[in-house]
Design a protein around this motif. Structure first.
Motif, short mmCIF file in Angstrom:
data_model
loop_
_atom_site.label_atom_id
_atom_site.label_comp_id
_atom_site.label_asym_id
_atom_site.label_seq_id
_atom_site.Cartn_x
_atom_site.Cartn_y
_atom_site.Cartn_z
N ARG A 42 23.27 7.44 32.22
CA ARG A 42 24.49 6.75 31.76
C ARG A 42 24.41 6.45 30.27
O ARG A 42 25.39 6.59 29.54
CB ARG A 42 24.70 5.46 32.55
CG ARG A 42 25.10 5.69 34.00
CD ARG A 42 25.27 4.40 34.80
NE ARG A 42 25.94 3.35 34.09
CZ ARG A 42 25.47 2.10 33.93
NH1 ARG A 42 24.31 1.76 34.46
NH2 ARG A 42 26.15 1.21 33.27
N CYS A 43 23.24 6.05 29.82
CA CYS A 43 23.04 5.76 28.39
C CYS A 43 23.23 7.03 27.56
O CYS A 43 23.92 7.02 26.54
CB CYS A 43 21.65 5.16 28.18
SG CYS A 43 21.37 4.55 26.50
N TRP A 44 22.62 8.13 28.00
CA TRP A 44 22.77 9.39 27.28
C TRP A 44 24.24 9.82 27.22
O TRP A 44 24.69 10.33 26.19
CB TRP A 44 21.93 10.47 27.93
CG TRP A 44 20.48 10.43 27.60
CD1 TRP A 44 19.43 10.35 28.48
CD2 TRP A 44 19.87 10.49 26.30
NE1 TRP A 44 18.23 10.33 27.80
CE2 TRP A 44 18.47 10.43 26.46
CE3 TRP A 44 20.39 10.58 25.01
CZ2 TRP A 44 17.59 10.46 25.39
CZ3 TRP A 44 19.49 10.61 23.93
CH2 TRP A 44 18.12 10.55 24.13
N LEU A 45 24.99 9.61 28.29
CA LEU A 45 26.41 9.94 28.26
C LEU A 45 27.15 9.12 27.21
O LEU A 45 27.97 9.65 26.46
CB LEU A 45 27.06 9.72 29.63
CG LEU A 45 26.89 10.84 30.65
CD1 LEU A 45 27.48 10.43 31.99
CD2 LEU A 45 27.52 12.13 30.15
N LYS A 46 26.86 7.84 27.16
CA LYS A 46 27.52 6.98 26.17
C LYS A 46 27.12 7.34 24.74
O LYS A 46 27.90 7.14 23.81
CB LYS A 46 27.20 5.51 26.45
CG LYS A 46 27.90 4.99 27.69
CD LYS A 46 27.65 3.52 27.91
CE LYS A 46 28.40 3.05 29.15
NZ LYS A 46 28.39 1.59 29.27
N LEU A 47 25.92 7.91 24.58
CA LEU A 47 25.46 8.34 23.27
C LEU A 47 25.93 9.77 22.94
O LEU A 47 25.53 10.34 21.92
CB LEU A 47 23.93 8.27 23.20
CG LEU A 47 23.35 6.87 23.11
CD1 LEU A 47 21.84 6.89 23.37
CD2 LEU A 47 23.64 6.26 21.73
N LYS A 48 26.74 10.33 23.81
CA LYS A 48 27.28 11.68 23.63
C LYS A 48 26.18 12.75 23.59
O LYS A 48 26.21 13.68 22.80
CB LYS A 48 28.12 11.77 22.34
CG LYS A 48 29.18 10.70 22.20
CD LYS A 48 30.38 11.02 23.04
CE LYS A 48 31.53 10.09 22.69
NZ LYS A 48 31.99 9.30 23.78
#
Length: 93
Positions: A42-48
């Motif tokens: 989820r963090c990686w998704l938010k960091l694009k």
């Protein structure tokens, strides 16, 4: 403890994604669990960063197939979104 701190920074009203990433990566490296891998994705998704997100979401299904059903279901729901973002990122020049 690192996973909990990472989720705190990730889910805060004003997320601190760099701090979340630091703690979640530490947690996954030290003691990988389905919930920490999901939070890291989820963090990686938010960091694009969809490639890292896909890697972690696939890891949830692959390594924790008998884990927490709720976490597995959330990972399965996020995977198509992450794959779509990854394909879009690959098409950018």
């Amino acid at each position: 403890a690192a996973c909990r701190l990472g989720r705190h920074y990730l889910d805060a009203p004003t997320p601190d994604l760099n701090q979340a990433l630091k703690y979640l990566e530490k947690s996954v490296k030290a003691f990988p669990r389905e919930d920490s891998c999901l939070a890291l994705a989820r963090c990686w998704l938010k960091l694009k960063k969809p490639e890292a997100a896909v890697d972690n979401l696939e890891r949830v299904a692959r390594e924790f197939a008998k884990g927490d059903r709720k976490v597995l279901e959330e990972a399965q729901k996020l995977l198509p979104e992450a794959r779509k973002a990854l394909e879009a990122a690959k098409k950018k020049p």
